[in-house]
Design a protein around this motif. Structure first.
Motif, PDB file in Angstrom:
ATOM      1  N   CYS A   1       0.832  -1.200   0.000  1.00  0.00           N
ATOM      2  CA  CYS A   1       0.000   0.000   0.000  1.00  0.00           C
ATOM      3  C   CYS A   1       0.866   1.248   0.000  1.00  0.00           C
ATOM      4  CB  CYS A   1      -0.933   0.003   1.197  1.00  0.00           C
ATOM      5  SG  CYS A   1      -1.989   1.455   1.265  1.00  0.00           S
ATOM      6  N   ILE A   2       1.876   1.257   0.842  1.00  0.00           N
ATOM      7  CA  ILE A   2       2.776   2.413   0.893  1.00  0.00           C
ATOM      8  C   ILE A   2       3.442   2.614  -0.466  1.00  0.00           C
ATOM      9  CG2 ILE A   2       4.885   3.329   1.936  1.00  0.00           C
ATOM     10  CD1 ILE A   2       4.114   1.789   4.474  1.00  0.00           C
ATOM     11  N   ALA A   3       3.895   1.542  -1.078  1.00  0.00           N
ATOM     12  CA  ALA A   3       4.540   1.640  -2.387  1.00  0.00           C
ATOM     13  C   ALA A   3       3.547   2.104  -3.452  1.00  0.00           C
ATOM     14  CB  ALA A   3       5.135   0.288  -2.770  1.00  0.00           C
ATOM     15  N   ARG A   4       2.303   1.629  -3.361  1.00  0.00           N
ATOM     16  CA  ARG A   4       1.278   2.010  -4.329  1.00  0.00           C
ATOM     17  C   ARG A   4       1.007   3.509  -4.282  1.00  0.00           C
ATOM     18  NH1 ARG A   4      -1.976  -1.771  -2.812  1.00  0.00           N
ATOM     19  NH2 ARG A   4      -3.292  -0.496  -1.487  1.00  0.00           N
ATOM     20  N   HIS A   5       1.188   4.108  -3.110  1.00  0.00           N
ATOM     21  CA  HIS A   5       0.953   5.549  -2.957  1.00  0.00           C
ATOM     22  C   HIS A   5       2.254   6.341  -3.007  1.00  0.00           C
ATOM     23  CE1 HIS A   5      -3.294   5.057  -2.273  1.00  0.00           C
ATOM     24  NE2 HIS A   5      -3.038   4.094  -1.409  1.00  0.00           N
ATOM     25  N   ASN A   6       3.282   5.736  -3.584  1.00  0.00           N
ATOM     26  CA  ASN A   6       4.579   6.381  -3.812  1.00  0.00           C
ATOM     27  C   ASN A   6       5.217   6.927  -2.537  1.00  0.00           C
ATOM     28  OD1 ASN A   6       4.488   5.870  -6.585  1.00  0.00           O
ATOM     29  ND2 ASN A   6       3.231   7.687  -6.912  1.00  0.00           N
ATOM     30  N   TYR A   7       4.989   6.262  -1.422  1.00  0.00           N
ATOM     31  CA  TYR A   7       5.596   6.603  -0.136  1.00  0.00           C
ATOM     32  C   TYR A   7       5.288   8.033   0.295  1.00  0.00           C
ATOM     33  CZ  TYR A   7       8.136   2.401  -1.341  1.00  0.00           C
ATOM     34  OH  TYR A   7       8.449   1.118  -1.695  1.00  0.00           O
ATOM     35  N   ALA A   8       4.206   8.618  -0.206  1.00  0.00           N
ATOM     36  CA  ALA A   8       3.904  10.018   0.065  1.00  0.00           C
ATOM     37  C   ALA A   8       2.829  10.186   1.139  1.00  0.00           C
ATOM     38  CB  ALA A   8       3.465  10.715  -1.220  1.00  0.00           C
ATOM     39  N   ASP A   9       1.685   9.546   0.954  1.00  0.00           N
ATOM     40  CA  ASP A   9       0.565   9.768   1.860  1.00  0.00           C
ATOM     41  C   ASP A   9       0.205   8.470   2.576  1.00  0.00           C
ATOM     42  OD1 ASP A   9      -1.550  10.757   3.214  1.00  0.00           O
ATOM     43  OD2 ASP A   9      -2.844  11.071   1.469  1.00  0.00           O
ATOM     44  N   ASN A  10       0.776   8.290   3.766  1.00  0.00           N
ATOM     45  CA  ASN A  10       0.533   7.061   4.518  1.00  0.00           C
ATOM     46  C   ASN A  10      -0.865   7.006   5.123  1.00  0.00           C
ATOM     47  OD1 ASN A  10       3.053   6.206   3.876  1.00  0.00           O
ATOM     48  ND2 ASN A  10       3.956   6.635   5.865  1.00  0.00           N
ATOM     49  N   ASN A  11      -1.567   8.126   5.171  1.00  0.00           N
ATOM     50  CA  ASN A  11      -2.926   8.125   5.713  1.00  0.00           C
ATOM     51  C   ASN A  11      -3.863   7.268   4.874  1.00  0.00           C
ATOM     52  OD1 ASN A  11      -2.241   9.812   7.819  1.00  0.00           O
ATOM     53  ND2 ASN A  11      -2.670  11.658   6.641  1.00  0.00           N
ATOM     54  N   LYS A  12      -3.564   7.125   3.597  1.00  0.00           N
ATOM     55  CA  LYS A  12      -4.400   6.306   2.720  1.00  0.00           C
ATOM     56  C   LYS A  12      -4.263   4.817   3.036  1.00  0.00           C
ATOM     57  CE  LYS A  12      -4.377   9.579  -1.088  1.00  0.00           C
ATOM     58  NZ  LYS A  12      -3.940   9.831  -2.468  1.00  0.00           N
ATOM     59  N   CYS A  13      -3.246   4.469   3.783  1.00  0.00           N
ATOM     60  CA  CYS A  13      -2.993   3.065   4.098  1.00  0.00           C
ATOM     61  C   CYS A  13      -3.411   2.701   5.523  1.00  0.00           C
ATOM     62  CB  CYS A  13      -1.513   2.753   3.903  1.00  0.00           C
ATOM     63  SG  CYS A  13      -0.946   2.976   2.213  1.00  0.00           S
ATOM     64  N   GLU A  14      -4.182   3.551   6.155  1.00  0.00           N
ATOM     65  CA  GLU A  14      -4.575   3.299   7.553  1.00  0.00           C
ATOM     66  C   GLU A  14      -5.312   1.967   7.740  1.00  0.00           C
ATOM     67  OE1 GLU A  14      -4.468   3.502  11.435  1.00  0.00           O
ATOM     68  OE2 GLU A  14      -3.379   4.841  10.092  1.00  0.00           O
ATOM     69  N   PRO A  15      -6.197   1.545   6.822  1.00  0.00           N
ATOM     70  CA  PRO A  15      -6.828   0.217   7.013  1.00  0.00           C
ATOM     71  C   PRO A  15      -5.807  -0.915   7.016  1.00  0.00           C
ATOM     72  CG  PRO A  15      -8.034   1.479   5.384  1.00  0.00           C
ATOM     73  CD  PRO A  15      -6.793   2.257   5.689  1.00  0.00           C
ATOM     74  N   GLU A  16      -4.814  -0.817   6.143  1.00  0.00           N
ATOM     75  CA  GLU A  16      -3.780  -1.852   6.086  1.00  0.00           C
ATOM     76  C   GLU A  16      -2.941  -1.842   7.367  1.00  0.00           C
ATOM     77  OE1 GLU A  16      -4.973  -1.042   1.896  1.00  0.00           O
ATOM     78  OE2 GLU A  16      -4.596   0.199   3.634  1.00  0.00           O
ATOM     79  N   PHE A  17      -2.625  -0.631   7.865  1.00  0.00           N
ATOM     80  CA  PHE A  17      -1.847  -0.535   9.094  1.00  0.00           C
ATOM     81  C   PHE A  17      -2.624  -1.107  10.277  1.00  0.00           C
ATOM     82  CE2 PHE A  17       0.294   3.510   7.275  1.00  0.00           C
ATOM     83  CZ  PHE A  17       1.104   2.730   6.469  1.00  0.00           C
TER      84      PHE A  17
END
Length: 134
Positions: free
Chosen positions: A46-62
């Motif tokens: 997920c982090i890689a999919r969002h180019n390591y920029a916006d980690n908030n988009k990966c909160e469900p995965e986290f």
């Protein structure tokens, strides 16, 4: 300036240990040592999919990863106090252990934030709350 000397001692030491312990002495089987390997990979993807920029988009995965770690940590402590070894069950036994420890899983999921599964994930979360009415 003198040329650097190539050291073969490291290679020799590695070869000696391989002979003593077997060929897998230097390769770790992470599936045995980490029950949350899949959840970790989902988070990193997920982090890689969002180019390591916006980690908030990966909160469900986290959150899924945090739930997984909490669950297996509690299972390990329960097994430790019961005298069961290994405290982290082997990969082939983990599905049965999940069923046997459903009370822990329900408690962790009940305490975790209710987060919606992102459509781009494409992989089911095993440790996140899913509302059965939706």
């Amino acid at each position: 300036m003198a040329a650097p000397m190539a050291s073969s001692s490291t290679h020799d030491e590695k070869t000696d240990l391989e002979q003593k312990r077997g060929p897998s002495a230097f390769t770790a089987d992470h599936s045995v040592n980490s029950a949350c390997l899949v959840e970790s990979k989902i988070s990193l993807d997920c982090i890689a999919r969002h180019n390591y920029a916006d980690n908030n988009k990966c909160e469900p995965e986290f959150q899924n990863y945090r739930n997984c770690k909490k669950f297996w940590n509690k299972v390990q402590w329960r097994r430790f106090w019961k005298g069961q070894r290994p405290t982290l069950p082997l990969p082939e036994d983990r599905e049965q252990v999940k069923k046997d420890n459903a009370d822990i899983l329900e408690k962790i999921i009940g305490q975790s934030p209710k987060i919606e599964l992102g459509p781009e994930t494409g992989k089911p979360f095993t440790f996140i709350y899913k509302d059965p009415d939706r």
